[in-house]
Design an enzyme around this catalytic site. Structure first.
Site, mmCIF file in Angstrom:
data_model
loop_
_atom_site.group_PDB
_atom_site.id
_atom_site.type_symbol
_atom_site.label_atom_id
_atom_site.label_comp_id
_atom_site.label_asym_id
_atom_site.label_seq_id
_atom_site.Cartn_x
_atom_site.Cartn_y
_atom_site.Cartn_z
ATOM 1 N N GLU A 467 0.822 -1.218 0.000
ATOM 2 C CA GLU A 467 0.000 0.000 0.000
ATOM 3 C C GLU A 467 0.854 1.266 0.000
ATOM 4 O OE1 GLU A 467 -4.123 -1.603 1.961
ATOM 5 O OE2 GLU A 467 -2.534 -1.073 3.354
ATOM 6 N N GLU A 541 -3.984 -10.521 -0.224
ATOM 7 C CA GLU A 541 -4.856 -10.496 0.947
ATOM 8 C C GLU A 541 -6.270 -10.815 0.479
ATOM 9 O OE1 GLU A 541 -4.564 -6.872 3.262
ATOM 10 O OE2 GLU A 541 -2.402 -6.726 2.911
#
Length: 1021
Positions: A467, A541
């Site tokens: 991220e 994820e």
């Protein structure tokens, strides 16, 4: 430390005086001790050239870097009023400052690289002795990890500084220490720095020296680094060892040195017929730059038929590399564990030793509920054993490199690793990856990770972080890694944004690795089978594990197994409310029910019928590299949840990826009409494994068994008890009385007010309409003052479902020849609809006391997608023992039930509570055939006409919804029994897709019929 530039707010200053990164290697005085060293079981201090500085240090916390006393670094500084603090530890876990959790936003509102003036700064002092026999040797200080910027002084003199909280920082302190004498090490650790902006992982912000601190010593000519590559030939049978050694010198480099390398198997036998040897040119005189790097040598040799490394077969060898003078004198030896394996990309496949291994992975944070980031070796081993026991084969080190011991242990136990750089700039997603001031930090975090971890066979993929957007910084990281280590593919989710529409990010990611995509998106991608992008898709994820969660985990796995190109992923492991508390285990590593779901989906054995009548089954080995010879198989034939015959399977020889036919010598008894039979097949470890004892269950399968049905016997025909039923209808109350019971209905309450059997209260209230549940974290974060209408909880609260109102009941009674029927109709209204649910419930009361309840629910379209739809009953105190025939033994839901088999289970009402961090819906059971509760004198059973869902509890849904912590809950003395025609699935909407449509409650008519029957307990006085 400060001068004109505050180095903790200067991103271009990454380090001062810090040594270059290197593999995790320690010096030994001879080959024998280097060969004997096993990093998975012994600390580096087993070498006489390594000395631990862990222990209690003197500590003081000041409010800001500018408040540091200049004299604190001096040996004569008086620290008597300071406290002791263990190293390694986080000061935030010892009463100083505080831990703080954020997910996206930074914990302070400032633009990078600026940080608050109030900036907790930990000051450390410890005295130490350097062994006298280290005199004349090079001495290095290693600080394993400090959050977030570290400054070092020795004996009052500045040594250096460095950033990156999750990798070791080495400093040459030879010129600063006094061997054989007393020395002072002083450190300052500043909590907030420019590096904090690229360490914005969604985890607890801590502070302090949280990894081991030690000294190690080498000669003045030493092995600076070793890169060991144990690869395989194209047939995956032959191996090749390639060793690159780099020398270091305290003074001017010189020639006259030789490097030697030998490989040893686990029994200590030399693998190579002769050691690899070669001289190293190190001096600059007469150096030809076109002949290769200065001070470096690469040696290599084929290795015949090595034992391969994989998660199933973690076979390791010990490589010993030694440095000798030109005359043959040994100066230093070091060693590392290596594994022969090959990682490569095929056609939409990640191949391990030529096999497309399905990644059954977990994301794991380094965290201990007591010690914070100071995770012990024992805790790591416990994590690894737990994961191996639950069929996990891979871990993503989310979102930073872990402590060195973790990699040694994963090498030894067998776990594939995605090694992730300590890089997340979530709060400034598209800024820092393109900011030239941060370019060095991006590159250094990748390079230092690779240099440290390059020799570990467990590391199969390098990750550029998490991220952090996508920019030039990531391409620089990728380019450096590809040049230094082309043997491993790259992973970076930020580079592949838009993957579902067009190929993206191939420069920085060799995998399509999205985060929390919907199932239909990944299946559509697989079915499109685009010819211009042949990368495999491995989810970085998915199935966010926050509270009662992981709905449709099985649907993801069905997609993985059905579609080429979908190769698994990494699920969740362990302010912004309770986002810090997500994980598939609790903080103390107690498995959540969802982890059992994962274990079942990832189990390596599958069974199906070939011929049920002949007892022939097919056993499929889903492993990639090993047979099933290590497993013992047993079977059990069960009728109505009770075993009637058991046996053992023949010894299994099933090769990897193959099937084997097995015949079970099971009887075929007759069963009564309506009874059910199942064959349960279980597989356990025949002998103890490093991660579990003998008898540990690895896999199970339950198959429906078809047995002959016996003709009904006259004695089996139900004859109700004799005796007339009396009906008394007075004012608000209507009672029906039989020989042993009385059922009382209330017009004002709109239902059964009480059921008394042989003067014992059985039911105090109900069945009452119930549509609410204690919201799960996926329904919506109940701590938020303003709920998003995009979340189910926001929609439900807007509709007013938590405060649904029931109209006055219309009650009627009809007397029949064999029963009395009481009919009740109510309308449930809420903000969304005046007739949200029309509930008609009929009670057929039989002379023997049995009550048949027939529920009809008409759900208005305005409130479709209810939390649940059913009824709730209240039983008096004492009905604590519960038993059921349905799916169990753990809680299960319509979209999370693969780990639950059909059988008879029992427990307590109290024991059905699952202590999620935020109290919420829990304890559900699907496919119920019956559920019963036993009180002091009697047992009441609820038997649905068709299988239904249900639960028992000491808490109402409103109790759960109102509580913020388990400690806020006060158990009711009475017992709540919930029977549902449908209960909304769990989904993963806290961070990911919501519950799939087929697991939601639609508008229209729904039916729930069940019998209530009471019997006396056998031991009742």
């Amino acid at each position: 430390m400060q001068g004109a530039t505050k180095t903790w707010m200067h991103p271009e200053t990454v380090s001062l005086g810090r040594l270059p990164a290197r593999a995790t290697l320690y010096p030994f005085p001879d080959i024998a001790s280097a060969k004997a060293y096993r990093p998975a079981v012994a600390p580096p201090e087993s070498s006489p050239y390594v000395h631990s500085l862990n222990g209690d240090w003197r500590f003081s916390l000041v409010s800001r870097p500018e408040a540091i006393p200049e004299a604190f670094v001096r040996p004569d500084f008086d620290d008597a009023d300071w406290a002791d603090l263990p190293v390694p530890s986080n000061w935030t876990m010892h009463g100083y400052d505080r831990p703080q959790y954020t997910n996206v936003q930074m914990p302070f509102d400032m633009a990078p690289p600026h940080v608050p003036d109030e900036n907790p700064t930990g000051l450390y002092r410890t005295r130490f002795e350097v062994p006298a026999d280290w005199d004349g040797r090079r001495i290095v200080l290693q600080v394993g990890g400090a959050e977030s910027v570290l400054y070092v002084w020795v004996n009052g003199r500045p040594v250096g500084m460095g950033k990156d909280s999750r990798l070791p920082q080495d400093f040459d302190v030879t010129a600063f220490v006094r061997p054989g004498g007393d020395n002072l090490l002083a450190c300052a650790v500043i909590k907030w720095s420019d590096a904090s902006f690229v360490e914005d992982q969604d985890q607890w912000w801590m502070g302090g020296i949280h990894r081991d601190v030690r000294l190690y010593s080498t000669g003045h000519a030493y092995l600076a680094d070793v890169f060991a590559r144990a690869t395989l030939d194209d047939d995956y049978r032959g191996g090749r060892l390639k060793v690159t050694a780099r020398l270091g010198f305290s003074a001017e480099p010189e020639d006259g040195w030789e490097v030697e390398a030998q490989l040893y198997d686990d029994d200590g036998r030399a693998v190579l017929a002769e050691p690899l040897r070669g001289p190293v040119q190190a001096a600059t005189k007469n150096y030809n730059p076109y002949r290769g790097p200065l001070g470096e040598i690469t040696l290599g040799a084929p290795v015949d038929a090595p034992r391969l490394w994989s998660s199933e077969t973690p076979n390791l060898y010990t490589l010993v590399v030694s440095l000798r003078r030109g005359d043959g004198e040994l100066v230093e030896a070091t060693s590392c564990r290596v594994g022969f394996r090959r990682v490569e990309l095929g056609d939409r496949e990640l191949l391990i030793n030529g096999k497309p291994v399905l990644i059954a992975g977990m994301n794991r944070h380094e965290h201990d509920p007591v010690r914070g980031k100071a995770v012990t070796r024992e805790s790591m081993i416990a994590d690894i054993k737990l994961m191996k026991q639950f069929n996990v084969n891979a871990v993503r080190t989310s979102h930073y490199p872990n402590a060195e011991a973790w990699y040694d242990l994963c090498d030894a136990f067998g776990l594939y690793l995605v090694d992730e750089a300590n890089l997340e700039s979530h709060g400034f997603l598209f800024t820092l990856c393109r900011d030239p001031r941060y370019a060095a930090q991006f590159l250094e975090r990748a390079a230092r990770m690779v240099e440290r971890d390059k020799n570990h066979p467990s590391v199969i993929i390098w990750s550029l972080g998490n991220e952090s957007g996508y920019g030039a910084g990531h391409d620089a990281m990728a380019g450096w890694i590809r040049h230094v280590d082309p043997s491993r593919p790259l992973h970076y989710e930020g580079a592949v944004w838009g993957w579902e529409k067009t190929p993206a990010g191939a420069r920085a990611s060799d995998l399509i690795c999205p985060m929390y995509p919907p199932i239909d998106a990944i299946t559509a991608w697989a079915e499109e089978n685009a010819p211009n992008d042949r990368r495999p898709l491995i989810l970085c994820e998915y199935s966010h594990a926050m509270g009662n969660s992981n709905g449709s985990l099985s649907d993801y796995w069905d997609a993985f197994e059905a579609h080429h190109g979908l190769q698994g992923g990494f699920g969740d492991t362990p302010n912004d409310l309770n986002f810090c508390c997500d994980g598939i285990v609790s903080a103390d590593r107690t498995p959540h029910p969802a982890l059992w779901e994962f274990k079942t989906l990832a189990q390596p054995v599958a069974v199906r019928w070939i011929d049920a009548e002949a007892g022939r089954i097919e056993v499929r080995n889903k492993r990639d590299f090993t047979s099933l010879t290590d497993l013992s198989g047993t079977w059990s034939l069960e009728i109505e949840g009770r075993a009637v015959a058991t046996g053992r399977l023949q010894r299994l020889e099933t090769p990897p990826g193959s099937v084997e036919e097995v015949t079970i010598d099971a009887p075929r008894p007759e069963i009564e009409a309506g009874q059910e039979a199942f064959l349960m097949v279980r597989f356990t470890l025949a002998e103890a494994a490093p991660y579990a004892p003998a008898g540990h269950e690895v896999a199970w399968t339950q198959l429906p068994a078809t047995l002959p049905v016996a003709a009904p016997k006259p004695s089996q025909i139900h004859r109700p008890a004799r005796g007339p039923l009396a009906v008394h209808d007075v004012a608000d109350r209507l009672s029906v009385t039989g020989e042993d019971f009385e059922a009382v209905f209330s017009r004002s309450l709109g239902g059964l007010e009480s059921l008394v059997w042989r003067n014992h209260p059985i039911i105090l209230a109900g069945p009452r309409l119930q549509v609410w549940r204690g919201a799960t974290d996926n329904d919506g974060i109940k701590g938020l003052l303003r709920q998003s209408r995009q979340a189910p909880l926001g929609r439900w609260k807007t509709a007013g479902l938590e405060a649904i109102a029931l109209s006055p009941a219309r009650l009627s009674v009809e007397r029949g020849a064999d029963a009395v029927t009481v009919s009740i109709e109510q309308i449930a209204s809420c903000e969304a609809a005046a007739d949200a649910v029309i509930h008609r419930h009929d009670y057929l009361i039989h002379p023997d006391g049995r009550i048949t309840v027939r529920n009809r629910f008409q759900v208005d379209a305005a409130v479709a997608d209810l939390p649940r739809l059913g009824v709730t009953l209240t039983l008096p105190e004492g009905f604590e023992d519960v038993a059921w025939f349905g799916r169990g033994p753990l809680e299960n839901y319509v979209d999370r039930q693969r780990a639950a088999w059909i059988g008879r289970f029992e427990g307590t009402v109290t024991g059905q509570y699952v202590p999620y961090v935020l109290p919420q819906e829990h304890g559900n059971k699907t496919e119920l055939r019956w559920i019963e509760l036993a009180g002091p004198r009697a047992t009441v059973r609820f038997t649905p006409e068709q299988v239904c869902e249900g639960s028992v509890s000491h808490f109402t849904p409103h109790d759960l919804f109102a509580a913020r912590h388990t400690s806020d809950l006060a158990p009711r003395t009475d017992v709540l029994v919930n029977l549902d025609v449908a209960h909304r699935g769990l989904g993963t909407a806290s961070c990911g897709p919501d519950t799939l449509e087929r697991f939601r409650i639609i508008a229209g008519e729904h039916t729930l019929n069940f019998d209530i029957q009471v019997r006396e307990n056998e031991a009742a006085p």
